[in-house]
Scaffold this active site. Structure first.
Site, PDB file in Angstrom:
ATOM      1  N   GLU A   1       2.532   4.914  -4.245  1.00  0.00           N
ATOM      2  CA  GLU A   1       2.579   6.132  -4.628  1.00  0.00           C
ATOM      3  C   GLU A   1       3.865   6.504  -4.904  1.00  0.00           C
ATOM      4  O   GLU A   1       4.610   7.509  -6.052  1.00  0.00           O
ATOM      5  CB  GLU A   1       1.906   7.169  -4.760  1.00  0.00           C
ATOM      6  CG  GLU A   1       0.149   6.416  -4.480  1.00  0.00           C
ATOM      7  CD  GLU A   1      -0.114   6.042  -3.761  1.00  0.00           C
ATOM      8  OE1 GLU A   1       0.071   6.039  -2.587  1.00  0.00           O
ATOM      9  OE2 GLU A   1      -1.023   4.603  -3.892  1.00  0.00           O
TER      10      GLU A   1
ATOM     11  N   ASP B   1      -9.043   3.224  -1.673  1.00  0.00           N
ATOM     12  CA  ASP B   1      -9.776   3.753  -1.184  1.00  0.00           C
ATOM     13  C   ASP B   1     -10.756   4.866  -1.521  1.00  0.00           C
ATOM     14  O   ASP B   1     -11.252   6.053  -1.067  1.00  0.00           O
ATOM     15  CB  ASP B   1      -9.051   5.545  -0.549  1.00  0.00           C
ATOM     16  CG  ASP B   1      -7.723   3.992   0.356  1.00  0.00           C
ATOM     17  OD1 ASP B   1      -7.910   2.928   0.172  1.00  0.00           O
ATOM     18  OD2 ASP B   1      -6.824   5.110   1.573  1.00  0.00           O
TER      19      ASP B   1
ATOM     20  N   ASP C   1       1.114  -1.630   0.072  1.00  0.00           N
ATOM     21  CA  ASP C   1       0.004   0.191   0.367  1.00  0.00           C
ATOM     22  C   ASP C   1       1.111   0.965   0.042  1.00  0.00           C
ATOM     23  O   ASP C   1       1.963   1.089   0.289  1.00  0.00           O
ATOM     24  CB  ASP C   1      -0.629  -0.017   1.482  1.00  0.00           C
ATOM     25  CG  ASP C   1      -2.457   0.954   1.190  1.00  0.00           C
ATOM     26  OD1 ASP C   1      -2.139   1.635   0.322  1.00  0.00           O
ATOM     27  OD2 ASP C   1      -2.769   1.269   2.284  1.00  0.00           O
TER      28      ASP C   1
END
Ligand SMILES: *[C@@H]1O[C@H](CO)[C@@H](O)[C@H](O)[C@H]1NC(C)=O
Ligand SMILES: *[C@@H]1O[C@H](CO)[C@@H](O)[C@H](O)[C@H]1NC(C)=O
Length: 929
Positions: A521, A594, A518
């Site tokens: 980015e 999300d 997770d």
């Protein structure tokens, strides 16, 4: 705020509070945290240009070198030009054109480093994305043909296509031989621009500031932009990741378009993203497809810097007459080089396969990974895990994987366990695995800066972290507090990182543990736009701005390599990633991040997942139920019913939400969710076969209708329904309390409702009642879908279960289908250890034969003792057959009316061949009489 009530009359306070509440619920998305195009100088500059307003580029000296066409590209200097770069005479750029098998043109444009006046800094060219064997498919160009007047050059592209280079002004066209109309072209509108690296001039300020962050931009402006036109196109698709209600990309500029941002490709951790916006979220794939009734084509720009793309509405360029059937687009990137790929199609599946030949196809997952996953932030402790696990058994709901989010670690130090909450992680995993179930733990890239944490210590000692602009280890804030980030661009760092997953190194892990990446980015809570500063430095002096969109790709790659090594290259890895780039399909699955528990997010999940599939990322899904917020039970049920068809099928929830395991909403809802999950498990043989196909060819699992019905215009803008493979069509239900729905069923053949076997004519829309127990789904006439109808705790326990074949006959009373089986775990299938069957029904006879893909005889064998326990025939009149004769063996079995779905109360709508009991692996024929 606190002092307001004291100062103002109550009525005003009420109004104010209402306004604040309205505002905050409508835009929980913190828009101001992120830059828009106007706040992004390169984007603003590029977007303000009008066609042919720049000094144009001219191509000179085309010649053949090493089988490539090379030439120089020179920008003319007009005396009236006093632009930003004025003062520096532009150096010629180097252009290289190459041709690859299957109709692929690659165009590269970069600075010429052999030029002594060129700066020493090299622009970043993304390595490791193009498949290593792609170069083997290059066609050796031996000559370049020039037009009589010398104004164009052309090269062979494929039997049907050629590439034309116009010299002055420079333009690239791909077109069908013998046609004057291009299918794709670049710089037809003269918007090509290339900001060359140069010395800083006195007094010039290169820094950029945004919300208290300063980007030092030591190399100055270096952006690139150009226009690309798709001819013969009704719509364009692709370039994820954006949250959108529409599969087709809507215009962002031009007549009839209200002010809109361009589609932004910049991997960001966007908290509570809104469901419909061109704003960039977690991943980026700069690949666009166009589609029209006659043909499709594609364009891919391999560049990992921030990109912005406008889709231009007809008439944007003030042309007197908008050209029908042409879509113009405008591509802008902050840095990097031009490394672009043109795909000629001409069919849409060809475009997808051409793109796959450059960036690869999805890694074949294990069978468990395509079943149902149960996740939550967080399953608190071992007891919680045990009780959730037991809940599934109690309620007779299968599941395959239980997930642990960040709280399972010791203070967000990945590869560790909270010793109080998870004292016996190995035992916990073994208990799950005894029921065939796996566990997934999270491992994020932010490494806690704690001297006593071995990962941090090693990374620091070895110098493996990304550096800040001053050359020190970059230090940012994330879940683990002060953190640094491994520089996985460096192969040595990837090697080191991958070792962390070995059973010895990852204490408390077992072979049934898999991984979730997770925040890659990367997310940096105190960084610009919640990410890493663009002037941070990577391996080889690469600036973060040049690499940004591929950071997550490299992290995902290194993690998947770790699992591959852990299993001695015998166990297919499973790694879910949030960030992605072109080629991420080779490393694992992704999800849409999300999302929120509302109907709009349910609806946008379909175009988002379809777009991902078109751009290679077939193995993807959205969080069932919505990550933020608490779904009403009706929404949750609808989400399970839709999500059961996502290639990646996982429920997940934020830690501030109420618990929502499937059995917490009353018996009736539990039954509905159970049925939705059962639907997926019953279709696993079909899904697994589709995954195999996707891993071989790149054609996605979930497909827009137009991929299967490319000439049917009605399907081009359909974002609500989708195909699963070639045989099943699903229509989502996206509104609360919806009573009826209009479903467009394409093609000439009919469709059979998977709920009740009713037949519906193709080529028209049907207004259908909506039921609580399922969303509309149909099997296409002429198809055979293999299923399994015995429900167990997990896929492992279904391995030896018998199959049901569902045959949907078309108007010629015929149908066909396929089934692919292997061990569901290893790579033996690559050496022939699989069973691949083709089923054909015609003239009242069903035959099963082997499809052999491998040219060489198999080195490994795979056998299965599974049988076929039931064959369901849809579309044969009742009493149309009484018995069936099976060969070899020449024995008989009965054919009688029976239900299509094995659910209480399901009526007899089909003919059922009872217990043919043939082995799935064998050749056989069943004749119905
Ligand atoms: C360009 O710059 C020169 C000197 O800086 C100036 O004299 C001239 O007027 C400018 N031309 C235009 C078209 O702006
Ligand atoms: C019916 O299906 C069979 C098998 O897929 C196919 O060969 C045939 O062309 C189809 N018939 C029609 C009329 O579409």
């Amino acid at each position: 705020m606190i002092s307001l009530p004291a100062l103002l009359p109550r009525f005003i306070v009420t109004v104010l509070i209402t306004i604040i509440l309205l505002f905050s619920s409508a835009s929980a998305w913190k828009k101001d945290e992120f830059r828009n195009c106007d706040q992004t100088p390169f984007c603003k500059r590029a977007r303000s240009r009008t066609p042919h307003s720049l000094p144009h580029f001219t191509l000179s000296d085309p010649s053949i070198s090493d089988g490539h066409l090379t030439a120089r590209l020179l920008q003319s200097i007009s005396s009236s030009d006093n632009d930003s770069a004025a003062g520096d005479a532009p150096r010629p750029l180097l252009l290289r054109l190459s041709v690859y098998q299957g109709g692929i043109l690659r165009l590269k444009i970069d600075e010429d480093h052999s030029d002594p006046s060129a700066p020493s800094k090299k622009r970043f060219e993304v390595p490791d994305v193009v498949l290593p064997d792609f170069e083997d498919r290059r066609l050796w160009l031996s000559r370049v043909s020039s037009s009589d007047d010398g104004s164009t050059s052309s090269v062979y592209l494929s039997e049907d296509f050629e590439a034309i280079l116009r010299h002055n002004p420079f333009e690239v066209q791909v077109r069908r031989k013998g046609s004057n109309d291009p299918s794709i072209s670049l710089n037809s509108h003269g918007l090509f621009d290339f900001e060359q690296l140069r010395e800083k001039k006195e007094g010039e300020d290169w820094e950029e500031r945004f919300r208290g962050h300063t980007d030092t931009r030591p190399y100055g402006p270096q952006s690139i932009s150009f226009d690309v036109s798709f001819h013969g196109a009704e719509f364009v698709y692709g370039i994820p990741e954006h949250a959108s209600n529409s599969l087709a990309l809507r215009p962002t500029r031009g007549p009839g378009v209200e002010h809109s941002e361009p589609y932004r490709l910049f991997n960001l951790d966007v908290f509570e993203y809104i469901h419909d916006s061109p704003f960039g979220i977690y991943g980026s794939i700069p690949f666009m497809l166009s589609h029209g009734v006659k043909s499709s084509s594609g364009f891919f720009w391999l560049n990992a810097a921030e990109m912005q793309i406008d889709v231009l509405a007809p008439g944007w360029d003030d042309a007197a007459a908008a050209v029908k059937g042409r879509i113009d687009t405008f591509w802008m990137s902050e840095a990097g080089i031009v490394d672009t790929f043109f795909f000629v199609g001409p069919r849409s599946k060809d475009v997808i396969q051409q793109y796959a030949s450059v960036t690869g196809t999805l890694a074949m997952p294990q069978e468990f990974a395509i079943a149902y996953h149960q996740c939550r932030w967080n399953y608190r402790d071992e007891e919680d895990v045990a009780s959730v696990d037991a809940g599934f058994d109690e309620h007779d709901i299968p599941y395959d994987v239980l997930w642990l989010d960040i709280e399972h670690t010791d203070g967000k130090r990945y590869f560790t366990w909270d010793k109080v909450l998870f004292p016996n992680p190995e035992e916990m995993q073994k208990k799950l695995f005894s029921k065939g179930r796996r566990m997934v733990t999270i491992v994020d890239p932010h490494i806690k800066r704690d001297e006593s944490y071995y990962v941090h210590k090693e990374a620091t000692d070895k110098g493996y972290y990304v550096k800040d602009a001053s050359g020190k280890d970059f230090d940012g804030w994330c879940w683990s507090g002060s953190s640094s980030y491994p520089d996985t661009l460096n192969p040595e760092v990837r090697e080191w990182w991958s070792e962390k997953f070995s059973l010895q190194n990852y204490g408390g892990s077992t072979p049934s543990l898999y991984i979730w990446n997770d925040m890659n980015e990367p997310s940096v809570f105190n960084g610009p736009e919640i990410s890493m500063p663009r002037d941070a430095l990577h391996f080889g002096g690469v600036e973060h701005r040049e690499l940004h969109n591929a950071y997550g790709y490299y992290f995902h790659m290194a993690t998947a390599d770790g699992l591959l090594k852990r299993g001695n290259v015998k166990d297919r890895p499973f790694v879910l990633s949030r960030a992605f780039f072109a080629g991420s399909q080779r490393h694992g699955a992704i999800w849409t991040g999300d999302n929120s528990a509302d109907w709009d997010h349910l609806k946008s999940s379909v175009p988002m997942i379809l777009t991902l599939g078109l751009t290679g990322m077939s193995f993807s899904g959205a969080d069932i139920g919505g990550f933020f917020g608490n779904p009403e039970p009706e929404l949750l049920v609808r989400w399970y019913q839709l999500g059961a068809y996502y290639p990646f099928f996982r429920a997940h929830a934020h830690h501030d939400t109420k618990r929502r395991e499937p059995w917490l909403f009353g018996e009736q809802k539990t039954a509905l969710i159970r049925e939705a999950i059962h639907t997926r498990y019953s279709l696993l043989p079909y899904y697994y076969s589709l995954f195999r196909k996707a891993s071989a060819s790149g054609v996605p699992i979930l497909r827009p209708l137009w991929l299967e019905f490319p000439e049917d215009k009605e399907t081009f803008d359909n974002s609500e329904a989708f195909m699963i493979g070639e045989s099943i069509l699903v229509q989502g239900i996206y509104e609360e309390g919806q009573k009826s729905v209009s479903v467009y069923l394409p093609g000439e053949q009919s469709w059979y409702s998977m709920r009740n076997g009713a037949a519906y004519a193709g080529g028209q829309a049907h207004k259908l009642d909506v039921f609580e127990d399922s969303i509309p789904s149909f099997q296409r006439a002429g198809s055979i879908v293999p299923r399994k109808y015995r429900f167990r705790r997990s896929t492992t326990q279904m391995t030896n279960d018998p199959y049901t074949l569902v045959i949907a006959l078309n108007s010629s009373l015929a149908a066909e289908g396929e089934l692919y089986i292997d061990d569901g775990r290893s790579y033996d299938f690559e050496h022939g250890a699989y069973i691949h069957r083709r089923f054909v029904f015609s003239n009242g006879r069903l035959t099963s034969s082997s499809i052999d893909l491998a040219a060489a005889p198999p080195r490994e064998k795979f056998s299965s003792s599974c049988t076929v326990e039931r064959i369901i025939l849809l579309g044969m009149r009742p009493g149309g057959a009484k018995k069936a004769v099976i060969e070899p063996g020449n024995y008989e079995t009965v054919v009688e009316p029976g239900p299509l779905v094995l659910r209480a109360g399901a009526g007899s709508v089909a003919l059922v061949i009872r217990k043919p009991d043939v082995r799935i692996a064998d050749d056989w024929t069943i004749k119905v009489l």
